[in-house]
Design an enzyme around this catalytic site. Structure first.
Site: not given
Lengths: 163, 657
Positions: A9, A13-15, A17
């Site tokens: 991705d 690391l974002h929303g 995940v």
């Protein structure tokens, strides 16, 4: 080390995940593997701050990831690994990390890339890396969140005539 | 008052009976302790309950506490309280004439603290009373006998209360039985043999005994005595004799024979404990011009690090240097623990005081000027844990140039280090008498911390005291020793941390001193939060980088407003970092809407989210999107927005705790 999940991705690391994957997959660590982010303090800090509560999150280089994987002291880790692109995913698997499926969330479009699905864009290097992964018998699972129906990236690449 | 009730419930739970007590007993109990002394109150309550238990042994359901039966020192409590009329008045209003405390499963036993008795007192009373009764003693004599017993026991227990706390860390890895045995040994050796033993004896010896016993229990072969060991011990007849005594004590306690080799190892342990006088920390005195400059720096640092080796001296501009010198000298004397004092000053005459201070105080003083809060913090950190000497701290601090180094500098430093250092891998050495017991445990402990911080390039190597010097030379051929820990400080110029510090939770700090671990993450997050970086422009930048179809410049304004709306409506402050992540997430949601590729969520989750407090706020905020962009997000996208907000809230809640 028991790698539970490997995801490609661009945004790491974002929303998607934090609110989804980190909750549905049992992991005790989130490892963001990226040489670029490891050297970018602002991005590193922002990403670590986006970590879900209760799960330790670290940013490491590809080389260190492979080193730790082969060090028995780190056997207690059950991590989820996040990488930015297919090339890094390939480097990790080449380094000996065993996995039978790679999840692909989103890869950002740029001038070198073409869109193959609504969220995934690839360039020649990406295609080569995906081909290599596919040849190892690794499933290329396209899902933003766990509830999405899984699509096979290999099929999309084939339909586009890219492989 | 509530506390008293809680403590009584605790006792009621222990005995599974109701406790009935009158107003006067409550008052006496409260009056019997000085304000705020909970430990004493607890001890007194346990005492009277034990007494009540004894008096009401025939009653299966209830024990009664009568004022007339209270011990005299607690009876005095009533008159203490009576002398404070207002207090008594306030209290009387709260009290009922008789109070009945019932066992309450819900309240249960709170976390065991150091004032908590390690065993059930009541069972002991019950057993002992039965025993005495069989011996034909009458009830009054039995009661008297047991009360004296309990009294003595509680007293000694609570006197130790303070010491217990520091040994808490130890009891996590060593059986309490062994710790008790070691303490008993310490007492016996001091009293009978007139052999001085310090507190770290408890750490080193109990760890040693514990690993020795584990070894025996696991049936492993016993250690042989090497010739080295014998010849070494021969030089210390006193310790050999004491070790012999220790061996007898262990043998008597566990009732199994102790091999002769153990005596030698213990003698070596004793020698090393003796040869290692515990030097204090290097002291720090901060002196600066201005009415409160120095003290506010020291205040910040002591709040952050809870250290006790630091003092401040403020020098208002009109103060003469002479007076300042005397004042600083007093602070230097106060803070010195025998290991010298580091003086951190801002400028001017203050920086010339070193020699005068040494003359005046006969304490070794080193001065560094241009003090900053960051420097004080670093000095406190460096001196807090490791017995580093003044010269080392001084040298390292002179090179210190703040935490917020630019990346280039860090890389520069790394290159320097690489140039300087050879190809040897890094190692920490852990030392104990055998190299197999305590040292192995230390290794486990440190390995755990190293793994936790993903440090894979440091190895922990165990070393036996007997052949320590040879081993270290050998290790140095393959490794670069970066730190040492254990029962004795080796002759290597690296940071050393004592066993006590390590066990008292110093492990994290120890590792952080050797390796720049991500401990700074918190500082960095904060620095970033207050920097000028996290702005609309940055969000715009990231939007441009990661999204394809939306226009960053136009969309960022809408989403910035979206964040502001949610922040205002949910009445909770959003960090700038979270704002950026929310904007990114929202941009993703908009783009998914435009490309008709929205995320999915199952029905059950969708139904659940509608009951969330944040749900109506998000739907209202989404009105903004409809008004300005004519876009309506799907329910599952709403679900993920609510989830993101909820996760962030959960995180900030856990951080607050």
């Amino acid at each position: 080390m028991d790698v539970r999940f490997l995801r490609i991705d661009s945004r790491l690391l974002h929303g998607q995940v934090t609110t989804n994957w980190a909750k549905v997959i049992k992991v005790n660590r989130i490892l963001i593997v990226s040489d670029r982010v490891a050297g970018d303090r602002t991005r590193k800090t922002l990403i670590i701050q986006a970590a879900p509560p209760g799960i330790k999150t670290n940013v490491v280089t590809v080389e260190k990831m492979i080193r730790m994987y082969h060090d028995p002291r780190f056997d207690i880790l059950k991590p989820m690994i996040l990488v930015e692109d297919a090339v890094d995913a390939r480097r990790i698997v080449e380094g000996g990390i065993t996995i039978d499926s790679v999840n692909i969330g989103a890869i950002s479009f740029d001038a070198t890339r073409v869109m193959v699905t609504d969220a995934i864009a690839v360039n020649a290097a990406d295609v080569a890396a995906f081909k290599w992964l596919h040849d190892q018998g690794i499933k290329l699972d396209v899902r933003k969140v766990s509830n999405d129906s899984s699509k096979n990236l290999w099929k999309s690449l084939s339909e586009k005539g890219l492989v | 008052m509530q506390l008293l009730e809680q403590l009584l419930t605790l006792e009621a739970n222990r005995i599974h009976k109701n406790i009935r007590l009158g107003e006067d007993v409550v008052q006496a109990l409260l009056g019997s302790v000085t304000y705020g002394n909970i430990g004493q109150l607890k001890s007194n309550i346990q005492l009277v309950c034990a007494q009540g238990f004894l008096n009401s042994m025939h009653n299966k359901n209830e024990i009664t506490l009568l004022f007339s039966q209270l011990p005299p020192n607690i009876k005095d409590g009533l008159s203490n309280l009576a002398s404070d009329r207002r207090e008594l008045g306030n209290l009387s209003r709260l009290l009922e004439a008789t109070m009945v405390i019932k066992p309450d499963a819900q309240r249960g036993t709170p976390d065991i603290d150091s004032y908590e008795l390690p065993y059930n007192l009541y069972e002991i009373i019950g057993d002992k009373a039965a025993l005495l009764k069989e011996d034909g003693l009458d009830q009054a004599a039995i009661n008297h006998f047991i009360m004296t017993d309990i009294n003595l026991h509680l007293k000694s227990f609570y006197r130790q209360g303070k010491l217990e706390k520091t040994i808490d860390g130890l009891s996590e890895i060593v059986d309490q039985e062994i710790i008790d045995l070691t303490k008993q040994m310490q007492r016996l050796l001091q009293e009978r043999e007139n052999y001085p033993v310090r507190d770290h004896f408890i750490y080193a010896m109990s760890l040693h005994i514990s690993s020795f016993i584990k070894r025996i229990q696991s049936g492993k072969p016993l250690r042989n005595i090497s010739a080295d060991l014998i010849s070494m011990v021969h030089d210390y007849p006193v310790e050999l004799k004491i070790a012999e005594r220790v061996k007898e004590l262990i043998r008597d306690h566990y009732r199994f024979p102790i091999p002769e080799s153990e005596v030698y190892y213990m003698a070596i342990l004793l020698v090393s404990l003796k040869s290692e006088p515990k030097t204090g920390k290097v002291g720090i005195v901060v002196a600066a011009h201005g009415d409160s400059t120095a003290s506010s720096m020291v205040h910040v640092v002591s709040q952050l690090l809870s250290v006790d080796n630091i003092a401040a001296y403020d020098m208002p501009l009109e103060m003469s240097p002479k007076i300042a010198l005397a004042g600083i000298a007093a602070q230097v004397k106060k803070i010195d623990q025998g290991n010298g004092v580091l003086l951190l000053v801002d400028m001017g005459s203050l920086s010339t005081f070193s020699n005068k201070l040494i003359e005046k105080t006969h304490i070794h003083v080193k001065t560094i000027d241009m003090v900053t809060t960051a420097m004080v913090l670093e000095a406190a950190r460096k001196t807090a844990l490791i017995d580093s000497d003044l010269e080392t701290v001084y040298r390292e601090l002179r090179e210190f140039d703040g935490y917020s180094r630019t990346i280039e500098k860090v890389q520069q430093k790394k290159k320097d280090v690489q140039k300087r250092s050879d190809q040897r891998a890094k190692a920490i050495i852990a030392i104990c008498s055998t190299g197999e017991g305590t040292a192995k445990r230390i290794k486990d402990l440190l390995d755990k911390i190293l793994v936790d911080h993903l440090i894979d390039d440091i190895t922990v190597i165990t070393v036996s005291l007997v052949t320590m010097n040879e081993q270290i030379v050998k290790i140095q051929q393959d490794y670069q020793i970066v730190a040492a820990t254990g029962v004795v400080k080796p002759q290597v110029a690296v940071p050393f941390v004592s066993l006590e510090d390590l066990l008292q939770g110093g492990g994290e700090r120890f590792v952080s001193l050797i390796e720049e671990i991500d401990n700074h993450a918190v500082h960095e997050a904060e620095a970033l939060e207050h920097s000028e970086l996290l702005t609309k422009e940055m969000a715009e930048n990231y939007l441009g980088q990661y999204f394809t179809f939306i226009n960053p410049v136009k969309i960022v304004k809408v989403l910035w407003g979206y964040c502001a709306f949610i922040q205002q409506r949910s009445k909770s402050k959003m960090s700038n970092a979270f704002k950026i992540s929310l904007i990114m997430h929202m941009a993703g949601a908009l783009e998914r809407n435009l490309t008709r590729s929205e995320m999915s969520a199952d029905e059950q989750r969708l139904a659940q989210v509608r009951t969330e407090k944040l749900y109506p706020i998000v739907t209202q905020a989404n009105e903004i999107l409809l008004e300005t962009l004519n876009i309506t997000l799907s329910e599952s996208e709403v679900f993920y927005i609510v989830e993101l907000l909820r996760t962030e809230k959960e995180k900030s809640d856990t951080q607050k705790n």
